[in-house]
Design an enzyme around this catalytic site. Structure first.
Site, PDB file in Angstrom:
ATOM      1  N   SER A  65     -13.055  -1.194   6.487  1.00 31.23           N
ATOM      2  CA  SER A  65     -11.937  -2.143   6.530  1.00 31.23           C
ATOM      3  C   SER A  65     -10.649  -1.443   6.092  1.00 31.23           C
ATOM      4  O   SER A  65      -9.590  -1.637   6.692  1.00 31.23           O
ATOM      5  CB  SER A  65     -12.204  -3.331   5.608  1.00 31.23           C
ATOM      6  OG  SER A  65     -13.358  -4.021   6.019  1.00 31.23           O
ATOM      7  N   LYS A  69      -7.167  -7.548  -5.460  1.00 32.54           N
ATOM      8  CA  LYS A  69      -6.145  -8.469  -5.946  1.00 32.54           C
ATOM      9  C   LYS A  69      -5.244  -8.971  -4.826  1.00 32.54           C
ATOM     10  O   LYS A  69      -4.866 -10.131  -4.806  1.00 32.54           O
ATOM     11  CB  LYS A  69      -5.341  -7.821  -7.072  1.00 32.54           C
ATOM     12  CG  LYS A  69      -6.083  -7.953  -8.382  1.00 32.54           C
ATOM     13  CD  LYS A  69      -5.635  -6.965  -9.450  1.00 32.54           C
ATOM     14  CE  LYS A  69      -6.719  -6.744 -10.470  1.00 32.54           C
ATOM     15  NZ  LYS A  69      -7.713  -5.738 -10.026  1.00 32.54           N
TER      16      LYS A  69
END
Ligand SMILES: Nc1ncnc2c1ncn2[C@@H]1O[C@H](COP(=O)(O)OP(=O)(O)OP(=O)(O)O)[C@@H](O)[C@H]1O
Ligand SMILES: [Mg+2]
Length: 168
Positions: A129, A42
């Site tokens: 990441s 999100k």
């Protein structure tokens, strides 16, 4: 028929682990598409445009590496692109269970598409990441673990926020 492979992920941001897998894929397949998933998270750190720009810049000299975005079902995207292969990277046993489930679900959804797993060079097997973002935000060095451009962009984000989150 030339073999087209799709390497899907969120690449927020691209790491040298991803780069390693993409280079291997580019040697193995006629063409590989880095397919960046829209809305995986999100609140991503890097916008879609930034992620596309970074991947294009990093692979600008490899003509058989393409950068694209997709949303919805991966197998639908792969079918739309007339690709035959999904490439995934395996870092450790911890990746296995999720990747195994996804590969078998994707096979059930579309039996013509084959998932191929590749292992990165050892020095990249622990990079994600998420970990890069975490380490960098706490002031740790990520040099050598991400492309230089990603390192610069991370620095720029720290500068742009006005305050160095690493000094909190
Ligand atoms: N260091 C790495 N070596 C090999 N494969 C990797 C590496 N990092 C990610 N991958 C693989 O790349 C694909 C895309 O992963 P993804 O975009 O989730 O990256 P990630 O680094 O795991 O990011 P995140 O931490 O946000 O989950 C997956 O198949 C993942 O296993
Ligand atoms: Mg991941």
């Amino acid at each position: 028929m030339p073999t087209l492979a799709v390497y899907p992920g969120s690449f927020d941001p691209l790491t040298n682990g991803h780069v390693d897998i993409i280079m291997r894929g580019a040697r193995l397949f006629d063409r590989i598409v880095i397919a960046i998933l829209v809305n995986a998270e999100k609140s991503p750190l890097f916008s879609m445009d930034e992620r596309v720009e970074i991947a294009r810049a990093v692979f600008k000299d490899l003509p058989n590496v393409e950068v694209d975005t997709f949303d919805g079902l991966l197998v639908d995207y792969v079918e739309r692109r007339h690709a035959q292969v999904i490439v995934r990277g395996l870092r450790a046993v911890s990746d296995f269970e999720f990747e195994f489930q996804m590969a078998l679900m994707n096979r059930r959804l579309n039996g013509k598409i084959e998932t191929v797993f590749m292992m990165p060079a050892e020095q990249y097997t622990y990079i994600s990441s998420r970990l890069i973002k975490e380490v960098f935000s706490l002031g740790g060095r990520v040099h050598g673990l991400v492309p230089d451009m990603v390192e610069e962009r991370l620095q720029a984000k720290v500068g742009a926020s006005g305050e160095d989150p690493r000094k909190k």
